[in-house]
Design an enzyme around this catalytic site. Structure first.
Site, PDB file in Angstrom:
ATOM      1  N   LYS A 146       0.824  -1.133   0.045  1.00 49.06           N
ATOM      2  CA  LYS A 146      -0.146  -0.267  -0.073  1.00 49.06           C
ATOM      3  C   LYS A 146       0.885   1.378   0.024  1.00 49.06           C
ATOM      4  CE  LYS A 146      -3.889  -1.892   2.674  1.00 49.06           C
ATOM      5  NZ  LYS A 146      -5.145  -1.630   1.684  1.00 49.06           N
ATOM      6  N   ARG A 198     -10.304 -11.492   1.736  1.00 45.56           N
ATOM      7  CA  ARG A 198     -11.238 -12.182   1.167  1.00 45.56           C
ATOM      8  C   ARG A 198     -10.462 -13.711   1.013  1.00 45.56           C
ATOM      9  NH1 ARG A 198     -11.359  -8.839  -4.225  1.00 45.56           N
ATOM     10  NH2 ARG A 198     -11.253  -7.139  -2.573  1.00 45.56           N
TER      11      ARG A 198
HETATM   12  N1  BES Z   1      -8.013  -3.666   4.240  1.00 44.97           N
HETATM   13  C1  BES Z   1      -8.274  -3.228   2.931  1.00 44.97           C
HETATM   14  C2  BES Z   1      -9.481  -2.237   2.706  1.00 44.97           C
HETATM   15  C3  BES Z   1      -9.622  -0.990   3.167  1.00 44.97           C
HETATM   16  C4  BES Z   1      -8.865  -0.108   2.618  1.00 44.97           C
HETATM   17  C5  BES Z   1     -10.162  -0.902   4.340  1.00 44.97           C
HETATM   18  C6  BES Z   1      -8.945   1.232   2.972  1.00 44.97           C
HETATM   19  C7  BES Z   1     -10.394   0.630   4.670  1.00 44.97           C
HETATM   20  C8  BES Z   1      -9.685   1.522   3.847  1.00 44.97           C
HETATM   21  C9  BES Z   1      -8.225  -4.546   1.672  1.00 44.97           C
HETATM   22  O1  BES Z   1      -7.505  -5.463   2.380  1.00 44.97           O
HETATM   23  C10 BES Z   1      -7.873  -4.049   0.739  1.00 44.97           C
HETATM   24  O2  BES Z   1      -6.642  -3.497   0.610  1.00 44.97           O
HETATM   25  N2  BES Z   1      -8.488  -4.042  -0.324  1.00 44.97           N
HETATM   26  C11 BES Z   1      -8.090  -3.467  -1.572  1.00 44.97           C
HETATM   27  C12 BES Z   1      -8.853  -4.620  -2.659  1.00 44.97           C
HETATM   28  C13 BES Z   1      -8.251  -4.297  -4.053  1.00 44.97           C
HETATM   29  C14 BES Z   1      -6.767  -4.925  -4.180  1.00 44.97           C
HETATM   30  C15 BES Z   1      -9.096  -5.246  -5.140  1.00 44.97           C
HETATM   31  C16 BES Z   1      -8.772  -2.234  -1.736  1.00 44.97           C
HETATM   32  O3  BES Z   1      -9.832  -1.865  -1.514  1.00 44.97           O
HETATM   33  O4  BES Z   1      -7.977  -1.454  -2.320  1.00 44.97           O
HETATM   34 ZN    ZN Z   2      -5.260  -5.457   1.937  1.00 45.45          ZN
END
Ligand code: BES
Ligand code: ZN
Ligand code: ZN
Length: 495
Positions: free
Chosen positions: A279, A353
């Site tokens: 991230k 997921r």
């Molecule tokens: N934990 C995150 C989702 C999230 C992001 C929650 C920002 C709250 C604030 C999750 O594991 C994630 O990173 N999801 C990705 C999925 C994508 C790579 C398909 C996302 O939402 O960017």
């Molecule tokens: Zn994630």
């Protein structure tokens, strides 16, 4: 522990630091008990109302000092807004505006006049429960790591002044339940607010064990070797990059000996760096909240047990960090979940997921009558619904209508998104059964829901709480940090 009492005694005879009186914006007539009090206070209440200095609008408050004219030191007038717009949630909100005052007054004992402010469909127990919840939810402070501790409002007693003695038991019950529920939410907030270096998978498991022990809940923590034996390859894949072992936490509450249980599943990523698909650093610290789903499950189970509700309930929490390292899972790697399906991990940041795939597969062994999962699953849900609505995706219409009712009653907002049939094709991988991000443009929350559905064989609701699980700006009843949103919704749903 706060003591609750109720009586019909006149307000002027009530002892304590503060009396709280509630007023609608469009109502100037005083009810009998307030009229009596007003006389003892030389008409100061009616003067405030008539002058317009206090007008009963939401957020509006005024304080009268009794100077020994009655037994309580201060009288706080609290605005409720317009009568025709009023509901349970407005009441919760209004109550939050008394908290800064109670804090300033260092109030230890308060009295609240319970007049008929809600329509007949809302019983007194519900009203008192909502007020009690609101007091203890809005006074929450997370100060574990501060040397200079900010004090929570520390109320020794709350006294409810009633118009009818017959309402006493209901008021007591409402306060009793409200406190249990608020404590459970605050317990969950405490867990989720702890940073990733302290709230590790082991720490989460320890918290579960301790909570379970205090509440007659069975708790077992499956270690890495057992997780391997179960074939939870997706969960293990996520854990691979972390030096900390995964924990699979299983809780069982037997409020009833037999029958099909409801199973609650909580995403327990104790920190989500994204893994190799790392991230950006902006706001990455917020990813300590990626275990809010797990914290919800623990809070719900605590409350259900303390309320002695007659259900069978199971809680499942897959807990791990999501870290990059030389051993971490790589984009393109393929893992096999417990139900035998293979998943191509195209993006290692879509890890929720993956761990839920195994937890949802595991849930099938309980032959559940319903499964609810709680997960800070997608950033996309914030784009779709913002920070006030939890997304609900479900394969069962009846469950959804029940959840919708619970949402109205609890004030925790949900909005349904479809498990869109037409997008199902897009989660297929050319070389595995499923791709963990799929190829659908947009609709990230739905894609995630469709992927989870591949591991579900029972009535199920998925709650994406990524927008609602924590807040960066204080809201009524929700101080900064974890909110515990979803707990009150579920407690209402289970009823
Ligand atoms: N934990 C995150 C989702 C999230 C992001 C929650 C920002 C709250 C604030 C999750 O594991 C994630 O990173 N999801 C990705 C999925 C994508 C790579 C398909 C996302 O939402 O960017
Ligand atoms: Zn994630
Ligand atoms: Zn995550």
């Amino acid at each position: 522990m706060t003591k609750f009492t109720a009586s019909t005694q006149p307000l002027e005879q009530t002892e304590g630091d503060v009396i709280i009186l509630k007023f609608f914006e469009d109502e100037k007539k005083l009810e009998p008990k307030v009229k009596e009090l007003d006389q003892k206070l030389d008409g100061e209440i009616s003067e405030l109302l008539q002058s317009g200095d206090f007008d009963g609008q939401m957020k509006n408050t005024a304080t009268i000092y009794s100077h020994g004219r009655i037994k309580t030191k201060r009288i706080v007038l609290l605005g409720l807004g317009k009568k025709k717009d009023f509901n349970l949630d407005k009441l919760r909100e209004a109550i939050t505006y008394t908290l800064p005052m109670l804090k300033k007054f260092k109030a230890k004992s308060i009295s609240i006049l319970l007049s008929k402010i809600l329509p007949h469909s809302t019983d007194l127990k519900t009203t008192v429960q909502a007020m009690t919840e609101s007091i203890f939810l809005s006074s929450y402070v997370f100060a574990e790591y501060k040397n200079l501790k900010e004090k929570r409002v520390d109320l020794e007693s709350i006294h409810f002044v009633l118009n009818q003695a017959a309402h006493k038991a209901n008021a007591q019950k409402g306060a009793h339940d409200g406190l249990i529920i608020a404590n459970a939410v605050n317990f969950s907030r405490d867990l989720a607010n702890r940073p990733g270096n302290h709230m590790t998978p082991q720490a989460l498991a320890d918290a579960a064990i301790q909570m379970a022990r205090q509440n007659k809940i069975k708790c077992r923590v499956l270690e890495k070797s057992e997780i391997k034996k179960l074939g939870m390859g997706a969960f293990l894949g996520v854990n691979q990059g972390s030096p900390l072992d995964p924990k699979f936490i299983v809780l069982e509450y037997f409020g009833k000996k037999t029958g099909q249980p409801t199973v609650l599943v909580g995403k327990g990523i104790t920190f989500d760096t994204g893994g190799i698909s790392i991230k950006p650093s902006r706001k990455m610290e917020e990813m300590k909240f990626d275990m809010c789903g797990a914290a919800n499950v623990l809070g719900i189970m605590k409350a259900v047990s303390e309320l002695k509700l007659p259900y069978r309930l199971v809680g499942l929490i897959p807990a791990t960090e999501n870290m990059p390292s030389g051993e971490a899972i790589k984009p393109g790697d393929i893992v096999k979940a417990m139900n035998g399906k293979t998943i191509q991990v195209t993006n290692t940041d879509a890890e929720g997921r993956l761990i839920l795939a195994d937890a949802l597969s595991y849930a099938a062994r309980y032959k559940p009558k319903a499964v609810i999962d709680y997960a800070t699953l997608t950033g996309a849900v914030i784009v779709a619904l913002g920070t006030d609505y939890t997304a609900a995706l479900t394969n069962d219409e009846k469950l959804f209508s029940k959840l919708e009712k619970a949402s109205k009653q609890s004030g925790e907002k949900i909005w349904r998104l479809p498990l869109a049939e037409s997008y199902r094709e897009k989660i297929k991988s050319p070389i595995a059964d499923i791709d963990n991000i799929g190829t659908q443009e947009g609709a990230g929350t739905i894609t995630a829901g469709l992927i989870l559905q591949e591991f579900v064989t029972y009535p199920w609701i998925h709650l994406d709480i990524a927008g609602t699980a924590w807040t960066t700006a204080p809201q009524p009843g929700k101080p900064i940090g974890a909110t515990g949103e979803g707990i009150r919704l579920t407690l209402e749903f289970l009823k």
